[in-house]
Scaffold this motif. Structure first.
Motif, mmCIF file in Angstrom:
data_model
loop_
_atom_site.group_PDB
_atom_site.id
_atom_site.type_symbol
_atom_site.label_atom_id
_atom_site.label_comp_id
_atom_site.label_asym_id
_atom_site.label_seq_id
_atom_site.Cartn_x
_atom_site.Cartn_y
_atom_site.Cartn_z
ATOM 1 N N ALA A 30 -7.671 4.044 -3.746
ATOM 2 C CA ALA A 30 -6.432 3.832 -4.510
ATOM 3 C C ALA A 30 -6.737 3.252 -5.886
ATOM 4 O O ALA A 30 -6.096 3.629 -6.876
ATOM 5 C CB ALA A 30 -5.501 2.898 -3.743
ATOM 6 N N THR B 121 -7.913 6.027 -7.883
ATOM 7 C CA THR B 121 -6.789 6.909 -8.249
ATOM 8 C C THR B 121 -6.028 6.328 -9.441
ATOM 9 O O THR B 121 -5.656 7.059 -10.364
ATOM 10 C CB THR B 121 -5.854 7.124 -7.041
ATOM 11 N N ASN C 197 -7.929 0.935 -0.167
ATOM 12 C CA ASN C 197 -7.970 0.214 -1.440
ATOM 13 C C ASN C 197 -8.936 0.825 -2.457
ATOM 14 O O ASN C 197 -8.576 1.015 -3.621
ATOM 15 C CB ASN C 197 -8.311 -1.259 -1.212
ATOM 16 N N THR D 160 1.139 6.813 -6.517
ATOM 17 C CA THR D 160 0.125 6.920 -7.574
ATOM 18 C C THR D 160 -0.713 8.177 -7.351
ATOM 19 O O THR D 160 -1.074 8.876 -8.308
ATOM 20 C CB THR D 160 -0.756 5.658 -7.612
ATOM 21 N N LEU D 161 -0.987 8.467 -6.088
ATOM 22 C CA LEU D 161 -1.675 9.723 -5.769
ATOM 23 C C LEU D 161 -0.864 10.908 -6.316
ATOM 24 O O LEU D 161 -1.400 11.809 -6.960
ATOM 25 C CB LEU D 161 -1.856 9.853 -4.248
ATOM 26 N N TYR E 225 -3.632 -1.810 -10.205
ATOM 27 C CA TYR E 225 -3.464 -1.615 -8.762
ATOM 28 C C TYR E 225 -2.694 -2.795 -8.135
ATOM 29 O O TYR E 225 -1.782 -2.607 -7.323
ATOM 30 C CB TYR E 225 -4.844 -1.446 -8.094
ATOM 31 N N SER F 282 0.788 -1.239 0.000
ATOM 32 C CA SER F 282 0.000 0.000 0.000
ATOM 33 C C SER F 282 0.816 1.284 0.000
ATOM 34 O O SER F 282 0.259 2.366 -0.214
ATOM 35 C CB SER F 282 -0.933 0.020 1.207
ATOM 36 N N CYS G 285 1.083 -2.697 -6.258
ATOM 37 C CA CYS G 285 1.345 -3.215 -4.906
ATOM 38 C C CYS G 285 2.473 -4.254 -4.910
ATOM 39 O O CYS G 285 3.093 -4.519 -3.887
ATOM 40 C CB CYS G 285 0.083 -3.860 -4.327
ATOM 41 N N PRO H 294 -7.338 8.392 -1.052
ATOM 42 C CA PRO H 294 -6.487 7.670 -2.018
ATOM 43 C C PRO H 294 -5.624 6.578 -1.395
ATOM 44 O O PRO H 294 -4.946 5.854 -2.114
ATOM 45 C CB PRO H 294 -5.586 8.767 -2.592
ATOM 46 N N LEU H 295 -5.646 6.464 -0.063
ATOM 47 C CA LEU H 295 -4.746 5.508 0.588
ATOM 48 C C LEU H 295 -5.454 4.256 1.107
ATOM 49 O O LEU H 295 -4.820 3.383 1.702
ATOM 50 C CB LEU H 295 -3.956 6.203 1.712
ATOM 51 N N LYS I 73 0.465 3.468 -2.962
ATOM 52 C CA LYS I 73 -0.695 4.354 -3.143
ATOM 53 C C LYS I 73 -0.299 5.831 -3.062
ATOM 54 O O LYS I 73 -0.880 6.683 -3.735
ATOM 55 C CB LYS I 73 -1.750 4.046 -2.074
#
Ligand code: GLN
Length: 362
Positions: free
Chosen positions: A165, A168, A162, A117-118, A237, A111, A241, A159-160, A114
């Motif tokens: 995210a 996002t 699942n 990606t944000l 996603y 995670s 990860c 966004p953090l 995330k």
């Protein structure tokens, strides 16, 4: 420069150092005075080298026998990772690195991805657009909660977690999923200052068992809060990860955030300055999932955990600490990593909510 002047300068530097006044940062500034660009972004508040080095070793010794917690096992690969692995790395905004333990071991970022990606979504679309399409409210529930998606007015939460995210990921502009994934991986590599890659075995293990995440994406579609094909967004996603990092690479990614978006190793601007406070605020609100409130209370630093056993904490202007140790607590946060970061942050007065963090003395 005349010989005499050089000699006088050298004497002053030596005297300062001997007197213990010279922080590593100011020494580095003198040594690299010619590197104007680097000097411009060098933090005036980077911590002192000797102090950090000693603390990293102290924390390692103090917590290496803490065997509370348990590896994540809902992703089969993670259950098999050696629970005794333990590594600590600090990278400062003036690119000093201190590390100890298993810092060459490549673990899945999970995670913590995330956050980056944000950052990429914000860079491409602007912070306001991402805030509007995903939000930034803590869910108060587990990171993979279906109830949070149903309950929260935004559905995505932040966004953090699942759901947020995955949304996002779906926001990253790209012609297709391959391009979207390549863009994300290239951005992570830029953040780390070196090429990162997928741990294929982690990806396959997680892709075979991620029915819950697919359900979250389907639910987001119902609420019109996912912005590309849901199964494909989940796949990207899952890949993000499964990116492998070691503790040093992760700390460097954090140091870039601490250094106003400029990678202290490459000198490259990775994230626009204006995005940094927003990214760090998201980490503060939700970075340790439903352990975030306790973390803010005890530690007062923006951080992000991953079920692979990593936690990255950022100290704005100063640097970042990354700790890797697989056994997790109930909320899915590495027990040893929390121990170490709490200890180091307390010793160095890093709690952002304490006036001591900006030099206040009693
Ligand atoms: N890949 C993991 C998942 O989707 C990430 C969770 C985490 O690290 N908290 O469940």
């Amino acid at each position: 420069m005349s010989k005499k002047k050089w000699y006088a300068g050298a004497l002053i530097v030596a005297a300062l150092f001997a007197a213990g006044f010279a922080s590593y940062g100011s020494m580095a500034r003198k040594v690299h005075a010619s590197a104007a660009a680097q000097q411009k972004y060098e933090s005036p508040v980077a911590p002192r080298a000797e102090q950090v080095k000693a603390l990293v070793n102290e924390a390692y010794e103090k917590f290496k026998t803490d065997n509370r917690g348990k590896n994540a096992d809902y992703i089969p690969y993670l259950a098999k990772v050696d629970s005794n692995l333990f590594g600590i790395a600090i990278v400062t905004t003036n690119n000093q690195m201190y590390s100890t333990g298993d810092v060459k071991y490549s673990f899945s970022i999970q995670s913590i991805a995330k956050v980056f990606t944000l950052a990429l979504a914000m860079k491409e679309l602007g912070g306001d657009a991402v805030f509007q399409k995903v939000g930034s409210e803590p869910t108060g529930r587990a990171f993979n909660s279906v109830l949070a998606v149903a309950d929260m007015p935004t559905h995505t939460g932040n966004p953090l977690v699942n759901a947020g995210a995955i949304a996002t990921v779906s926001l990253i502009p790209a012609a297709n999923e391959t391009e979207r994934w390549n863009k994300i991986l290239a951005f992570y590599s830029q953040a780390a200052g070196e090429k990162l890659s997928l741990i294929d075995e982690v990806y396959r293990s997680e892709a075979a068992t991620n029915q819950g995440n697919r359900a979250l994406a389907a639910l987001l579609l119902k609420y019109e809060r996912i912005y590309s094909d849901p199964p494909q967004a989940v796949d990207v996603y899952t890949k993000e990860c499964s990116v492998g990092v070691n503790a040093v690479q992760l700390a460097r990614m954090g140091a870039m955030l601490a250094n106003d978006g400029i990678n202290p190793a490459t000198g490259e601007r990775v994230i626009p300055s204006e995005d940094i406070p927003e990214i760090l605020s998201a980490m503060m609100m939700a970075g340790l999932d439903d352990g975030s409130g306790g973390w803010a209370w005890r530690v007062g630093l923006p951080a992000k955990s991953g079920v692979g056993g990593g936690i990255l904490a950022v100290v704005p202007g100063k640097g970042a600490i990354a700790v890797f140790a697989p056994p997790l607590d109930e909320a899915g946060n590495s027990v040893k990593a929390q121990d170490v970061i709490t200890y180091v942050a307390n010793k160095l007065n890093y709690n952002l909510f304490s006036p001591a963090s900006v030099g206040w003395k009693q």
